[in-house]
Motif scaffolding. Structure first.
Motif, PDB file in Angstrom:
ATOM      1  N   VAL A 178      26.924 -38.390 -40.233  1.00 40.21           N
ATOM      2  CA  VAL A 178      28.005 -39.293 -39.826  1.00 40.21           C
ATOM      3  C   VAL A 178      27.489 -40.321 -38.822  1.00 40.21           C
ATOM      4  O   VAL A 178      28.018 -41.424 -38.711  1.00 40.21           O
ATOM      5  N   VAL A 179      26.451 -39.971 -38.088  1.00 37.87           N
ATOM      6  CA  VAL A 179      25.865 -40.853 -37.076  1.00 37.87           C
ATOM      7  C   VAL A 179      24.461 -41.263 -37.514  1.00 37.87           C
ATOM      8  O   VAL A 179      23.666 -40.419 -37.923  1.00 37.87           O
ATOM      9  N   ASP A 180      24.165 -42.549 -37.422  1.00 39.32           N
ATOM     10  CA  ASP A 180      22.812 -43.044 -37.685  1.00 39.32           C
ATOM     11  C   ASP A 180      21.921 -42.573 -36.538  1.00 39.32           C
ATOM     12  O   ASP A 180      21.992 -43.095 -35.428  1.00 39.32           O
ATOM     13  N   GLU A 181      21.079 -41.587 -36.808  1.00 44.04           N
ATOM     14  CA  GLU A 181      20.318 -40.927 -35.756  1.00 44.04           C
ATOM     15  C   GLU A 181      19.341 -41.875 -35.059  1.00 44.04           C
ATOM     16  O   GLU A 181      19.192 -41.846 -33.828  1.00 44.04           O
ATOM     17  N   GLN A 182      18.680 -42.722 -35.818  1.00 44.80           N
ATOM     18  CA  GLN A 182      17.733 -43.653 -35.209  1.00 44.80           C
ATOM     19  C   GLN A 182      18.447 -44.677 -34.337  1.00 44.80           C
ATOM     20  O   GLN A 182      17.938 -45.050 -33.263  1.00 44.80           O
ATOM     21  N   ALA A 183      19.601 -45.133 -34.774  1.00 48.56           N
ATOM     22  CA  ALA A 183      20.377 -46.073 -33.957  1.00 48.56           C
ATOM     23  C   ALA A 183      20.827 -45.405 -32.661  1.00 48.56           C
ATOM     24  O   ALA A 183      20.822 -46.028 -31.591  1.00 48.56           O
TER      25      ALA A 183
END
Length: 320
Positions: free
Chosen positions: A240-245
């Protein structure tokens, strides 16, 4: 001849014994080689399957012509190809509600730990760095009376809202696919757009199911909308969350901190997140108490037995 049940992960010993008394049981064991190959062979003449944490789809179930039910010891079901299972008339059962309060407890533990820098200050103290009065580098952010934004006001989201509203006098915002007027009234929660929630909240808790709409819901653009003192908590699914961002936002200090129990890849062995003092990282333990796990596997057992005895399980997943 007794029906055959495949146990595809470790489960409670008492439940395993009950299964063995009732059915022919085959256990999948990673020590015995390729798990998918084991599942492919074991499911060939299986009537039911029970477990958690495995990806089950056409690839490893294509020979499962007798299979009536997969009983997952979990709330989430993104590991399963629901469309394929419905096409094959295989029930997919899961265990909602029994872990609601436990998971909400953990969400607040992450929120508070990230806000008050609990892990990093614990390490700071134990490593002998407490040689002076704590200064600005050790300061956290207040929780009481602040604004709590909840993405996904389902059972778990509502339980988190209840803790914030009644326990910490927090102003509650929420975003979901539709308004939850009756639930929201209990906490005087305000329905708003995702962007508005992100920009107004001091704490953002992600508590949505993983689906096509929620995948990468929180990316770089969304993180930029959050306030510099804000904390992000994810107890939903890692994707659900863009980990790199998120890593970049934490590095840049464009948000204050994050509390995470889920990740894009699990188990997570190496990550830049582990090097960040403003990231609290737990190993997907939202439901990990002895009491809750016991209730989950008991419900999964009941779902399995119901299906194998010709009754529809209490909690079935339907494809979209």
């Amino acid at each position: 001849m007794s029906q055959k049940v495949v146990v595809f992960s470790q489960i409670d010993r008492e439940i395993l014994m009950k299964l063995e008394q009732r059915y022919q049981v085959v256990q999948i064991n990673p020590k015995n080689g390729d798990v998918n190959q084991q599942i492919l062979e074991a499911s060939r003449d299986a009537d039911g399957m029970i477990g958690a944490g495995r990806v089950l789809n056409e690839r490893n179930l294509k020979h499962a012509e007798k299979l009536k039910v997969i009983s997952s010891v979990s709330v989430g079901y993104d590991n399963y190809d629901v469309g394929y299972l419905n096409q094959k008339n295989i029930w997919l059962a899961h265990t909602p509600h029994v872990l609601t309060e436990t998971t909400a407890d953990l969400a607040f533990a992450l929120l508070m730990s990230a806000a008050r820098k609990v892990p990093s200050l614990d390490a700071w103290t134990k490593h002998g760095q407490w040689s002076r009065t704590a200064g600005p580098d050790q300061f956290g952010v207040d929780i009481y009376g602040k604004t709590l934004g909840i993405i996904g006001l389902g059972h778990i989201g509502a339980a988190i809202a209840r803790r914030g509203f009644h326990g910490f006098n927090m102003n509650v915002l929420y975003h979901s696919r539709r308004e939850k007027i009756e639930t929201a009234e209990q906490f005087k929660a305000e329905f708003c757009t995702l962007n508005e929630l992100l920009s107004r909240s001091d704490f953002v808790v992600v508590a949505v199911d993983l689906n096509a709409e929620s995948r990468a819901l929180i990316g770089a653009k969304e993180l930029q909308l959050m306030q510099p003192h804000a904390v992000l908590v994810n107890i939903a699914r890692g994707s659900v969350v863009d980990e790199q961002a998120l890593i970049q936002a934490l590095k840049n200090r464009s948000i204050f901190a994050a509390g995470l129990d889920v990740y894009e890849k699990e188990p997570l062995q190496q990550s830049e997140l582990f090097q960040l003092d403003n990231a609290v990282t737990l190993p997907h333990v939202g439901s990990a108490t002895a009491q809750t796990r016991k209730r989950m596997v008991e419900l999964a057992y009941k779902n399995l037995v119901d299906a194998l005895e010709g009754r529809q399980p209490q909690y079935c997943v339907k494809s979209a």
